[in-house]
Motif scaffolding. Structure first.
Motif, PDB file in Angstrom:
ATOM      1  N   GLU A 144     -10.795   5.188 -19.648  1.00 48.23           N
ATOM      2  CA  GLU A 144     -10.460   3.921 -18.566  1.00 48.23           C
ATOM      3  C   GLU A 144      -9.247   4.278 -17.819  1.00 48.23           C
ATOM      4  OE1 GLU A 144      -9.736  -0.911 -18.326  1.00 48.23           O
ATOM      5  OE2 GLU A 144     -10.381   0.187 -20.237  1.00 48.23           O
ATOM      6  N   ALA A 145      -8.335   4.961 -18.574  1.00 47.01           N
ATOM      7  CA  ALA A 145      -7.071   4.967 -17.802  1.00 47.01           C
ATOM      8  C   ALA A 145      -7.274   6.256 -17.063  1.00 47.01           C
ATOM      9  CB  ALA A 145      -5.932   5.469 -18.848  1.00 47.01           C
ATOM     10  N   ALA A 146      -8.161   7.077 -17.232  1.00 45.48           N
ATOM     11  CA  ALA A 146      -8.292   8.272 -16.467  1.00 45.48           C
ATOM     12  C   ALA A 146      -9.318   7.929 -15.322  1.00 45.48           C
ATOM     13  CB  ALA A 146      -9.257   9.412 -17.033  1.00 45.48           C
ATOM     14  N   LEU A 147      -9.959   6.835 -15.470  1.00 46.66           N
ATOM     15  CA  LEU A 147     -10.689   6.408 -14.125  1.00 46.66           C
ATOM     16  C   LEU A 147      -9.692   5.762 -13.267  1.00 46.66           C
ATOM     17  CD1 LEU A 147     -13.883   5.254 -15.754  1.00 46.66           C
ATOM     18  CD2 LEU A 147     -13.724   7.416 -14.506  1.00 46.66           C
ATOM     19  N   TYR A 148      -9.030   4.911 -13.871  1.00 46.05           N
ATOM     20  CA  TYR A 148      -7.936   4.362 -12.811  1.00 46.05           C
ATOM     21  C   TYR A 148      -7.019   5.551 -12.250  1.00 46.05           C
ATOM     22  CZ  TYR A 148      -8.472  -0.400 -14.771  1.00 46.05           C
ATOM     23  OH  TYR A 148      -9.095  -1.600 -15.139  1.00 46.05           O
ATOM     24  N   ALA A 149      -6.512   6.478 -12.742  1.00 48.61           N
ATOM     25  CA  ALA A 149      -5.801   7.468 -12.356  1.00 48.61           C
ATOM     26  C   ALA A 149      -6.533   8.260 -11.122  1.00 48.61           C
ATOM     27  CB  ALA A 149      -5.382   8.490 -13.311  1.00 48.61           C
ATOM     28  N   ALA A 150      -7.954   8.382 -11.363  1.00 46.40           N
ATOM     29  CA  ALA A 150      -8.724   8.957 -10.497  1.00 46.40           C
ATOM     30  C   ALA A 150      -8.814   8.280  -9.147  1.00 46.40           C
ATOM     31  CB  ALA A 150     -10.196   9.234 -10.851  1.00 46.40           C
ATOM     32  N   VAL A 151      -8.806   6.774  -9.358  1.00 40.62           N
ATOM     33  CA  VAL A 151      -8.902   6.285  -7.967  1.00 40.62           C
ATOM     34  C   VAL A 151      -7.603   6.258  -7.103  1.00 40.62           C
ATOM     35  CG1 VAL A 151      -8.886   3.733  -7.163  1.00 40.62           C
ATOM     36  CG2 VAL A 151     -10.199   4.125  -9.044  1.00 40.62           C
ATOM     37  N   VAL A 152      -6.365   6.259  -7.955  1.00 40.52           N
ATOM     38  CA  VAL A 152      -5.266   6.707  -7.259  1.00 40.52           C
ATOM     39  C   VAL A 152      -5.394   7.856  -6.441  1.00 40.52           C
ATOM     40  CG1 VAL A 152      -2.690   6.912  -7.497  1.00 40.52           C
ATOM     41  CG2 VAL A 152      -3.896   5.141  -8.987  1.00 40.52           C
ATOM     42  N   LEU A 153      -5.719   9.005  -7.183  1.00 35.34           N
ATOM     43  CA  LEU A 153      -5.962  10.312  -6.287  1.00 35.34           C
ATOM     44  C   LEU A 153      -6.854  10.113  -5.141  1.00 35.34           C
ATOM     45  CD1 LEU A 153      -6.091  12.615  -9.538  1.00 35.34           C
ATOM     46  CD2 LEU A 153      -4.237  12.314  -8.027  1.00 35.34           C
ATOM     47  N   PHE A 154      -8.027   9.488  -5.608  1.00 37.95           N
ATOM     48  CA  PHE A 154      -9.021   9.487  -3.998  1.00 37.95           C
ATOM     49  C   PHE A 154      -8.400   8.686  -3.097  1.00 37.95           C
ATOM     50  CE2 PHE A 154     -12.442  10.125  -7.313  1.00 37.95           C
ATOM     51  CZ  PHE A 154     -12.914  11.357  -6.747  1.00 37.95           C
ATOM     52  N   MET A 155      -7.447   7.788  -3.353  1.00 40.15           N
ATOM     53  CA  MET A 155      -6.852   6.867  -2.357  1.00 40.15           C
ATOM     54  C   MET A 155      -5.713   7.506  -1.551  1.00 40.15           C
ATOM     55  SD  MET A 155      -7.084   2.951  -3.428  1.00 40.15           S
ATOM     56  CE  MET A 155      -6.885   2.241  -1.902  1.00 40.15           C
ATOM     57  N   VAL A 156      -5.353   8.685  -1.946  1.00 38.08           N
ATOM     58  CA  VAL A 156      -4.207   9.369  -1.266  1.00 38.08           C
ATOM     59  C   VAL A 156      -4.791   9.827   0.167  1.00 38.08           C
ATOM     60  CG1 VAL A 156      -2.921  11.470  -1.355  1.00 38.08           C
ATOM     61  CG2 VAL A 156      -3.049  10.225  -3.498  1.00 38.08           C
ATOM     62  N   SER A 157      -5.840  10.204   0.166  1.00 39.90           N
ATOM     63  CA  SER A 157      -6.412  10.674   1.618  1.00 39.90           C
ATOM     64  C   SER A 157      -7.041   9.686   2.422  1.00 39.90           C
ATOM     65  CB  SER A 157      -7.173  11.981   1.361  1.00 39.90           C
ATOM     66  OG  SER A 157      -8.348  11.729   0.602  1.00 39.90           O
ATOM     67  N   MET A 158      -6.920   8.542   1.926  1.00 37.80           N
ATOM     68  CA  MET A 158      -7.686   7.373   2.559  1.00 37.80           C
ATOM     69  C   MET A 158      -7.079   6.912   3.903  1.00 37.80           C
ATOM     70  SD  MET A 158      -8.757   3.656   0.898  1.00 37.80           S
ATOM     71  CE  MET A 158      -9.845   2.578   1.716  1.00 37.80           C
ATOM     72  N   ARG A 159      -7.847   6.845   4.896  1.00 39.44           N
ATOM     73  CA  ARG A 159      -7.033   6.397   6.186  1.00 39.44           C
ATOM     74  C   ARG A 159      -7.689   5.081   6.742  1.00 39.44           C
ATOM     75  NH1 ARG A 159      -4.219   9.342   4.516  1.00 39.44           N
ATOM     76  NH2 ARG A 159      -3.458  11.292   5.470  1.00 39.44           N
ATOM     77  N   LEU A 160      -6.891   4.310   7.002  1.00 34.47           N
ATOM     78  CA  LEU A 160      -7.136   2.735   7.570  1.00 34.47           C
ATOM     79  C   LEU A 160      -7.167   2.698   9.011  1.00 34.47           C
ATOM     80  CD1 LEU A 160      -5.206   0.837   4.815  1.00 34.47           C
ATOM     81  CD2 LEU A 160      -7.417   1.799   4.744  1.00 34.47           C
TER      82      LEU A 160
END
Length: 358
Positions: free
Chosen positions: A128-144
């Motif tokens: 569960e902790a790893a999945l939370y961390a993965a979300v953070v990594l995916f959002m690094v390149s997110m553009r709004l």
């Protein structure tokens, strides 16, 4: 039932602040920060579970804190949909976002059970902790690309209470139909939702099956929601969305009543899947309508208001549990469906702004 419902309790306090922060700060960074804190919390709880110091109250504290994080991330996740795709793609994108929720209800219980059986509780929470961390990594390149800059407030002092009041007043004066949708959403989200907490009791009393059948029933709710969101993601939503909201709320209540005395396993699966499908259709339709009609500067506060009813789920679940203990699981479920259908009929008559939504 109490542990599952208590997760929604923090929203009573957190949701107003969530909306204010979401409309004041960078939503992407806010999401990343909370998800990182969620990763740290899950990892810390994993080590606590693996130690000799774990106590029952630790689990309640963990659920409360994770519920507070969810009260922040859930509205932000919904608002970010409209900030990342053009207006004409909002309904499809919002449905895809909901797919992640319904999909986890299908596979989550099985995967969690297998992880606990094969690897133990520690690795379940570590993942569960790893999945939370993965979300953070995916959002690094997110553009709004579709974010509207907030108005310049100059030297105005930041006041969460004043900002939240401004959001409410905007809805009351200019978009009262959103507040009316909040009243209607109380039916599928608070009145009917405790049915899920009664599934273990329903399995024993009505289906007369072993406890593992409750996991299959929960997976069926995910399958119904998955089908609904898949259809919307593929074909979009029709016009007359206000009437669609009323129809799906009513159909969900009717399926709940039909499920109450479904002693035949196939019928129980069918009505439960349909109930979940109509509820998911309602939520996706409502979210799409709100994202397309509410200005970006008020969206986070609006979604935090719409999610406020989740905080009352704990009290409702306790009352439903008491009714089930005094009567039966079937009578409690039937009562929820009947109340939901009656309230939907009242809303259809009393909320013309919802009926008129295109």
């Amino acid at each position: 039932m109490s542990v599952g419902a208590i997760n929604t309790l923090p929203s009573l306090l957190v949701n107003p602040l969530t909306g204010v922060l979401g409309d004041r700060l960078d939503r992407r960074k806010l999401m990343m920060t909370v998800q990182a804190l969620g990763a740290a919390l899950a990892l810390g709880f994993a080590f606590l579970v693996d130690s000799e110091f774990i106590r029952a109250w630790h689990a309640y504290v963990y659920v409360l804190i994770s519920g507070a994080f969810l009260a922040i991330t859930q509205p932000m996740q919904q608002v970010l949909v409209a900030n990342t795709v053009p207006r004409e793609a909002v309904s499809n994108a919002y449905a895809i976002n909901v797919l992640t929720i319904t999909g986890t209800r299908i596979f989550g219980p099985f995967i969690g059970g297998l992880l606990i059986f094969w690897l133990g509780y520690f690795w379940n929470f570590a993942l569960e902790a790893a999945l939370y961390a993965a979300v953070v990594l995916f959002m690094v390149s997110m553009r709004l690309h579709y974010t509207v800059p907030a108005p310049d407030r100059g030297s105005q002092r930041f006041s969460p209470l004043a900002d939240f009041r401004d959001g409410i007043m905007h809805l009351w004066r200019r978009q009262r139909e959103v507040l009316h949708m909040m009243v209607l959403s109380f039916i599928p989200n608070t009145v009917l939702h405790p049915v899920w907490f009664l599934l273990p009791l329903f399995t024993a009393q009505v289906l007369q099956r072993e406890a593992d059948m409750g996991g299959y029933l929960l997976a069926v709710t995910g399958a119904g929601g998955f089908l609904s969101t898949l259809l919307i993601a593929s074909f979009g939503l029709p016009s007359r969305r206000g009437q669609l909201l009323l129809a799906t709320a009513a159909c969900s209540a009717i399926c709940t009543m039909a499920f109450a005395y479904s002693s035949w396993l196939f019928a129980a699966f069918l009505f439960l899947a349909l109930m979940s499908m109509f509820q998911s259709h309602y939520r996706t339709t409502q979210g799409t309508v709100v994202l397309t009609i509410v200005p970006d500067e008020f969206r986070a506060r609006t979604f935090s208001v719409l999610a406020y009813e989740r905080g009352f789920l704990t009290a409702g679940s306790v009352l439903v549990g008491m009714l089930a203990d005094a009567t039966s699981a079937s009578m409690a479920i039937l009562s929820l469906g009947a109340v939901g259908l009656a309230l939907t009929a009242i809303c259809a008559l009393a909320l013309p702004r919802v009926r008129a939504l295109a």
